[in-house]
Scaffold this motif. Structure first.
Motif, mmCIF file in Angstrom:
data_model
loop_
_atom_site.group_PDB
_atom_site.id
_atom_site.type_symbol
_atom_site.label_atom_id
_atom_site.label_comp_id
_atom_site.label_asym_id
_atom_site.label_seq_id
_atom_site.Cartn_x
_atom_site.Cartn_y
_atom_site.Cartn_z
ATOM 1 N N PRO A 36 0.802 -1.239 -0.015
ATOM 2 C CA PRO A 36 0.059 -0.260 0.038
ATOM 3 C C PRO A 36 0.920 1.179 -0.066
ATOM 4 N N ILE A 37 2.054 1.207 0.521
ATOM 5 C CA ILE A 37 2.795 2.429 0.830
ATOM 6 C C ILE A 37 3.486 2.554 -0.708
ATOM 7 N N VAL A 38 3.907 1.637 -1.423
ATOM 8 C CA VAL A 38 4.389 1.781 -2.703
ATOM 9 C C VAL A 38 3.175 2.099 -3.516
ATOM 10 N N GLY A 39 2.042 1.570 -3.647
ATOM 11 C CA GLY A 39 0.877 1.885 -4.308
ATOM 12 C C GLY A 39 0.723 3.540 -4.166
ATOM 13 N N GLN A 40 0.773 4.007 -2.838
ATOM 14 C CA GLN A 40 0.748 5.404 -2.575
ATOM 15 C C GLN A 40 1.595 6.270 -3.336
ATOM 16 N N GLY A 41 2.738 5.823 -2.951
ATOM 17 C CA GLY A 41 4.045 6.270 -3.689
ATOM 18 C C GLY A 41 3.894 6.548 -5.227
ATOM 19 N N LEU A 42 3.306 5.491 -5.813
ATOM 20 C CA LEU A 42 3.181 5.731 -7.374
ATOM 21 C C LEU A 42 2.223 6.583 -7.656
ATOM 22 N N LEU A 43 1.227 6.762 -6.677
ATOM 23 C CA LEU A 43 0.091 7.817 -7.099
ATOM 24 C C LEU A 43 0.733 9.155 -7.057
ATOM 25 N N TRP A 44 1.663 9.400 -6.148
ATOM 26 C CA TRP A 44 2.321 10.711 -5.732
ATOM 27 C C TRP A 44 3.076 10.916 -7.093
ATOM 28 N N LEU A 45 3.658 10.174 -7.834
ATOM 29 C CA LEU A 45 4.386 10.243 -8.976
ATOM 30 C C LEU A 45 3.552 10.227 -10.269
ATOM 31 N N GLY A 46 2.343 9.672 -10.241
ATOM 32 C CA GLY A 46 1.879 9.934 -11.433
ATOM 33 C C GLY A 46 0.181 8.922 -11.216
#
Length: 395
Positions: A143-153
């Motif tokens: 979930p943290i990786v998913g949230q990070g990817l949302l911040w990137l794009g």
């Protein structure tokens, strides 16, 4: 290295579920107007179809070996993830998630067969727990990786990440992993032989009981996961904290699995599993009390769920080892049958629990207590029968 490898193979399916959680709201918005709870099908479609597909790879792996079937599953996982990244409608996304789960079903089936090829009994239970400890790092981070990817794009980057991970582990399999199936244990691809292997699983009482136990508890956990984004991010207005909260809760499960790996060979898988269930049921009862308050505290809900997940770490790995123990010569087929029952049953149960979400924690709290009490009843009946037969097995 072996435990890390099988953990990472199995964790790919977890990443395909948990990395989506922070993006569900955005995906529902971008893929078309859908009912509030329908977004959960983006999650549920994958494990349900993986469970339906689980009946196929085990028999193939018993005939052709674990390694080639794993390579096919890993390649399919990666290619279908890339296809999901380009989905333009909710219907297309669900269809692709179904295809992805079904075609990559070997990722949940074959790790158990690989472990059974190398170990049995309490040693197998210890390896299962170690595998789950490493495996659970992925749902903690996903979930943290998913949230990070949302911040990137865009949320579409999550599916690209899935594909890259799948290709990386396929390369690991191709270059570094040796075949574990003993040539003497290869099974013919004949309907009669496959049916005999399937029938032997259901005729083995202990295997049947322990797979039902896994199914019940995983179903309750999936029910929580399916509704967790709506509960934590929306009902409690914690959208930014949601990935961290979910990671902490899943870390409790990881800690329970590690503790079990240190204990199980001394106390025995059967005893530890039963006592873990008693603790899980107690935590679920406390969760109901907290969730039934007029203004429940998210912190107290989290403590109760985390304690239950920690207890679950003493249950699922041991139950799986006890279910797989009798099947050395047909570990692939047995793993297929057990995975089919566990994944389809728990995913369907989790979907039903998720659809019962009403803005509170009560639906999954009642589900956790109900499933654990039923599981305790089943194991008590099984162990009472064993005690009468041996006059020496007791808690």
């Amino acid at each position: 290295m072996f435990v890390t490898y099988v953990s990472m193979v199995m964790a790919l399916q977890s990443f395909a579920i948990d990395a989506m959680l922070p993006a569900l709201g955005l995906m529902a918005r971008d893929l078309g107007g859908i009912a509030e709870n329908d977004r959960q099908w983006i999650i549920a479609a994958f494990p349900i179809s993986a469970g339906l597909g689980a009946l196929i790879p085990g028999s193939l792996a018993d005939r052709f070996g674990r390694r080639p079937i794993l390579l096919v599953a890993l390649t399919s996982y990666s290619l279908t993830a890339l296809a999901c990244a380009f989905a333009q409608s909710f219907t297309a996304m669900i269809a692709l998630r179904v295809v992805s789960g079904f075609s990559a079903a070997g990722l949940s089936v074959l790790p158990m067969a690989l472990i059974r090829d190398r170990a049995n009994g309490d040693t197998m239970a210890r390896l299962q727990s170690l595998m789950m400890t490493v495996f659970m790092i992925v749902p903690v981070l996903a979930p943290i990786v998913g949230q990070g990817l949302l911040w990137l794009g865009s949320w579409r980057l999550i599916f690209v990440a899935m594909a890259l991970l799948g290709f990386a582990i396929a390369l690991w399999t191709l270059l570094r992993v040796e075949e574990t199936l003993d040539t003497a244990h290869r099974q013919p691809i004949r309907p009669s032989a496959i049916w005999a292997n399937v029938r032997s699983v259901f005729r083995t009482r202990a295997s049947s009981v322990y797979i039902v136990v896994q199914t019940l508890l995983l179903g309750a956990m999936f029910g929580f996961i399916n509704s967790s984004q709506q509960l934590i991010a929306e009902a409690f207005s914690k959208p930014r904290q949601y990935p961290i909260i979910l990671a902490v809760l899943i870390s409790a499960l990881c800690a329970g699995n590690y503790a079990n790996s240190r204990l199980v060979e001394r106390a025995g898988a059967r005893v530890v599993c039963f006592r873990g269930l008693l603790t899980y049921a107690s935590c679920s009862f406390l969760l109901i009390i907290v969730a039934s308050q007029a203004h429940p505290s998210l912190e107290l809900i989290g403590l109760a769920v985390g304690a239950a997940f920690f207890s679950q770490g003493f249950i699922t790995g041991n139950a799986n080892a006890l279910a797989m123990g009798p099947f050395a010569r047909s570990a692939g087929s047995a793993s297929s049958v057990l995975s089919f029952v566990r994944v389809v049953g728990s995913s369907a149960l989790g979907a039903l629990i998720g659809q019962a979400y009403n803005g509170t924690a009560r639906p999954f709290a009642y589900a956790m207590l109900g499933t654990s009490l039923f599981a305790i009843t089943l194991i008590h009946w099984l162990n009472s029968d064993i005690d009468r037969s041996t006059q020496r097995c007791r808690f």
